[in-house]
Structures are given as C-alpha cells and as structure tokens.
Design a protein around this motif. Structure first.
Motif, PDB file in Angstrom:
ATOM      1  N   ARG A   1       6.602  -3.284   5.876  1.00 50.30           N
ATOM      2  CA  ARG A   1       7.195  -3.338   7.252  1.00 50.30           C
ATOM      3  C   ARG A   1       8.131  -4.554   7.563  1.00 50.30           C
ATOM      4  O   ARG A   1       9.261  -4.412   7.970  1.00 50.30           O
ATOM      5  CB  ARG A   1       6.033  -3.424   8.693  1.00 50.30           C
ATOM      6  CG  ARG A   1       5.170  -1.916   8.500  1.00 50.30           C
ATOM      7  CD  ARG A   1       4.292  -2.261   9.657  1.00 50.30           C
ATOM      8  NE  ARG A   1       3.352  -1.049   9.727  1.00 50.30           N
ATOM      9  CZ  ARG A   1       3.318  -0.112  10.459  1.00 50.30           C
ATOM     10  NH1 ARG A   1       4.720  -0.186  11.415  1.00 50.30           N
ATOM     11  NH2 ARG A   1       2.746   0.884  10.225  1.00 50.30           N
ATOM     12  N   LEU A   2       7.964  -5.721   6.852  1.00 48.85           N
ATOM     13  CA  LEU A   2       8.640  -6.925   6.871  1.00 48.85           C
ATOM     14  C   LEU A   2       9.954  -6.669   5.932  1.00 48.85           C
ATOM     15  O   LEU A   2      11.092  -6.906   6.306  1.00 48.85           O
ATOM     16  CB  LEU A   2       8.025  -8.113   6.314  1.00 48.85           C
ATOM     17  CG  LEU A   2       8.800  -9.263   5.927  1.00 48.85           C
ATOM     18  CD1 LEU A   2       9.307  -9.918   7.273  1.00 48.85           C
ATOM     19  CD2 LEU A   2       7.997 -10.359   5.322  1.00 48.85           C
ATOM     20  N   LEU A   3       9.827  -5.658   4.702  1.00 51.89           N
ATOM     21  CA  LEU A   3      10.897  -5.568   4.155  1.00 51.89           C
ATOM     22  C   LEU A   3      11.778  -4.696   4.853  1.00 51.89           C
ATOM     23  O   LEU A   3      13.085  -4.825   4.951  1.00 51.89           O
ATOM     24  CB  LEU A   3      10.568  -4.897   2.721  1.00 51.89           C
ATOM     25  CG  LEU A   3       9.959  -6.015   1.542  1.00 51.89           C
ATOM     26  CD1 LEU A   3       9.299  -5.194   0.632  1.00 51.89           C
ATOM     27  CD2 LEU A   3      10.986  -6.759   1.154  1.00 51.89           C
ATOM     28  N   ARG A   4      11.270  -3.646   5.513  1.00 49.61           N
ATOM     29  CA  ARG A   4      11.963  -2.826   6.192  1.00 49.61           C
ATOM     30  C   ARG A   4      12.876  -3.479   7.415  1.00 49.61           C
ATOM     31  O   ARG A   4      13.953  -3.103   7.785  1.00 49.61           O
ATOM     32  CB  ARG A   4      11.411  -1.571   6.883  1.00 49.61           C
ATOM     33  CG  ARG A   4      10.871  -0.478   5.700  1.00 49.61           C
ATOM     34  CD  ARG A   4      11.821  -0.169   4.550  1.00 49.61           C
ATOM     35  NE  ARG A   4      10.963  -0.161   3.345  1.00 49.61           N
ATOM     36  CZ  ARG A   4      11.302  -0.626   2.147  1.00 49.61           C
ATOM     37  NH1 ARG A   4      12.059  -1.586   2.006  1.00 49.61           N
ATOM     38  NH2 ARG A   4      10.590  -0.750   1.024  1.00 49.61           N
TER      39      ARG A   4
ATOM     40  N   ALA B   1       7.012 -12.618  -0.632  1.00 49.09           N
ATOM     41  CA  ALA B   1       5.465 -12.216  -0.650  1.00 49.09           C
ATOM     42  C   ALA B   1       4.746 -12.600   0.644  1.00 49.09           C
ATOM     43  O   ALA B   1       5.221 -13.220   1.485  1.00 49.09           O
ATOM     44  CB  ALA B   1       4.696 -13.207  -1.689  1.00 49.09           C
ATOM     45  N   THR B   2       3.707 -11.750   0.792  1.00 43.67           N
ATOM     46  CA  THR B   2       2.774 -11.894   2.212  1.00 43.67           C
ATOM     47  C   THR B   2       1.577 -12.080   1.788  1.00 43.67           C
ATOM     48  O   THR B   2       0.900 -11.756   0.640  1.00 43.67           O
ATOM     49  CB  THR B   2       2.856 -10.811   3.063  1.00 43.67           C
ATOM     50  OG1 THR B   2       2.378  -9.385   2.400  1.00 43.67           O
ATOM     51  CG2 THR B   2       4.367 -10.326   3.326  1.00 43.67           C
ATOM     52  N   GLY B   3       0.703 -12.581   2.548  1.00 41.44           N
ATOM     53  CA  GLY B   3      -0.661 -12.828   2.507  1.00 41.44           C
ATOM     54  C   GLY B   3      -1.368 -13.528   3.513  1.00 41.44           C
ATOM     55  O   GLY B   3      -0.852 -13.835   4.483  1.00 41.44           O
ATOM     56  N   GLY B   4      -2.691 -13.591   3.354  1.00 37.24           N
ATOM     57  CA  GLY B   4      -3.653 -14.187   4.609  1.00 37.24           C
ATOM     58  C   GLY B   4      -3.790 -15.412   4.691  1.00 37.24           C
ATOM     59  O   GLY B   4      -4.257 -16.069   5.886  1.00 37.24           O
ATOM     60  N   THR B   5      -3.440 -16.256   3.491  1.00 37.46           N
ATOM     61  CA  THR B   5      -3.814 -17.763   3.821  1.00 37.46           C
ATOM     62  C   THR B   5      -2.672 -18.277   2.883  1.00 37.46           C
ATOM     63  O   THR B   5      -2.043 -17.727   1.842  1.00 37.46           O
ATOM     64  CB  THR B   5      -5.266 -17.951   2.981  1.00 37.46           C
ATOM     65  OG1 THR B   5      -5.004 -19.508   2.990  1.00 37.46           O
ATOM     66  CG2 THR B   5      -5.162 -17.393   1.725  1.00 37.46           C
ATOM     67  N   PRO B   6      -2.251 -19.675   3.415  1.00 43.47           N
ATOM     68  CA  PRO B   6      -1.275 -20.253   2.752  1.00 43.47           C
ATOM     69  C   PRO B   6      -1.716 -20.774   1.149  1.00 43.47           C
ATOM     70  O   PRO B   6      -0.848 -21.365   0.283  1.00 43.47           O
ATOM     71  CB  PRO B   6      -1.042 -21.646   3.652  1.00 43.47           C
ATOM     72  CG  PRO B   6      -1.800 -21.716   4.988  1.00 43.47           C
ATOM     73  CD  PRO B   6      -2.720 -20.166   4.800  1.00 43.47           C
TER      74      PRO B   6
ATOM     75  N   THR C   1       8.245  -7.885  14.646  1.00 43.60           N
ATOM     76  CA  THR C   1       8.484  -9.054  15.218  1.00 43.60           C
ATOM     77  C   THR C   1       8.013 -10.261  14.264  1.00 43.60           C
ATOM     78  O   THR C   1       6.676  -9.972  13.828  1.00 43.60           O
ATOM     79  CB  THR C   1       8.050  -9.298  16.662  1.00 43.60           C
ATOM     80  OG1 THR C   1       8.649  -8.355  17.269  1.00 43.60           O
ATOM     81  CG2 THR C   1       8.346 -10.567  17.237  1.00 43.60           C
ATOM     82  N   VAL C   2       8.952 -11.150  13.854  1.00 37.43           N
ATOM     83  CA  VAL C   2       8.494 -11.925  13.069  1.00 37.43           C
ATOM     84  C   VAL C   2       8.266 -13.482  13.674  1.00 37.43           C
ATOM     85  O   VAL C   2       9.328 -13.922  14.415  1.00 37.43           O
ATOM     86  CB  VAL C   2       9.265 -12.476  11.938  1.00 37.43           C
ATOM     87  CG1 VAL C   2       8.993 -13.354  10.983  1.00 37.43           C
ATOM     88  CG2 VAL C   2       9.441 -11.040  11.012  1.00 37.43           C
TER      89      VAL C   2
END
Length: 184
Positions: free
Chosen positions: A19-22, A107-112, A154-155
């Motif tokens: 979704r972020l990529l789109r 990249a996406t992820g749940g934690t830094p 929304t980012v």
C-alpha cells in the motif's frame, strides 16, 4: 520521463508495504514517470519455489526489469532481513538484471530495531546485481502507515517528510540515469 518498476516483496494481500508503494507510485507519476506496479505475491508460487526461470510469468518479469529505467524495491522486514518472497524473485533474475538501473530501496517493519536491514541485507544484493545507482533508502514503521476503509493511505508526518526527500532524490537520479552507459 523514466519507466519505473515498483516491486512489492510482501507476501500479504493487505500489506502496508504494498500500500505504501502504491501511494508512492502516484507521487512518482506526478514527477512525470511511468510507473508499473509489481506485487511479487501475484506471481505463480510454483515458478518461484521451483526456480523455474523459463515460466512465462518469470520471463515477463525479467523483461519488465530489463525495460525499466529505475526500480523501487519495497519489502517488509522479517528477522532483520528482506522477505523470502522477494529473495525468491531476485534469485530467478539474471545476475546483472539491475545493470544500469537506478534503485530506491524501501522497507517497512514493526520496530526501529530493523532500520539497518536496508543497508546490511538488501543493498548488498542490489549492488551485486549491477545497480548503477542505489539511492538513499528509507525504513518506515508500520504504525506510520494508516490505511483508511476506502484503501487510501496516509503516511505519518514523521515518515512522510523523509520519504518525500528520498523519492525526490530517486526521481532526480532517474533524470541523470539516461546519461549513464548501460554495461553490455
């Protein structure tokens, strides 16, 4: 301007990564680029897991990579690395499938804690595949990507500003990529 292949390496149909990529594809289109989305999960599993480089879907994807001037490669981070699904695809492409290409790793992820996965896991693979220029990548926390009921994205401002910067850098690099010779 440039042809961009936007690759989501997420195995999940409701993926925040995809979704972020789109969402970013639309911004690249506003920059004047032609963007082709590719969700690796839509490729035939038997071709990916069977390493079938002659499968028509894999042949077509390899041709898409060859035609693209630039690539946005997005992946969720699992166990401090890019997704196995993305690895399955990259393994089936020719060794120098990224030769002469400008690449934006995301990249996406749940934690830094996984923020370095781009530089330590993904970037070396992209480089070994011959990418001419790998622009600064960006890691986005899952919680910074909000998906509305209508599917719109929304980012969070904490990620939106830096994403805009890396996207602008990628777009500018694409403009210069046409001047770079493509290795034979």
């Amino acid at each position: 301007m440039a042809l961009v292949l936007s690759v989501s390496g997420s195995p999940s149909p409701g993926s925040r990564t995809a979704r972020l990529l789109r969402h970013l594809d639309a911004a690249l289109a506003l920059h004047g680029h032609d963007v082709v989305p590719l969700d690796v999960r839509s490729l035939p599993p038997e071709a990916l897991t069977g390493a079938d480089t002659s499968h028509p879907a894999i042949v077509e994807v390899a041709e898409q990579f060859a035609r693209a001037d630039g690539l946005v490669i997005g992946t969720p981070v699992y166990k401090a690395a890019y997704s196995g699904l993305l690895k399955s695809l990259l393994d089936l492409l020719p060794q120098f499938a990224l030769a002469g290409k400008t690449v934006l790793p995301l990249a996406t992820g749940g934690t830094p804690a996984h923020v370095l996965a781009i530089d330590y896991a993904l970037r070396p693979v992209l480089s070994s595949m011959g990418a001419a220029h790998i622009t600064q990548g960006w890691f986005v926390l899952d919680r910074h990507i909000a998906v509305a009921a209508d599917g719109s994205v929304t980012v969070d401002p904490a990620a939106a500003g830096p994403l805009r910067v890396v996207l602008d850098q990628f777009s500018a690099a694409l403009g210069r990529a046409e001047l770079l010779p493509t290795p034979s």
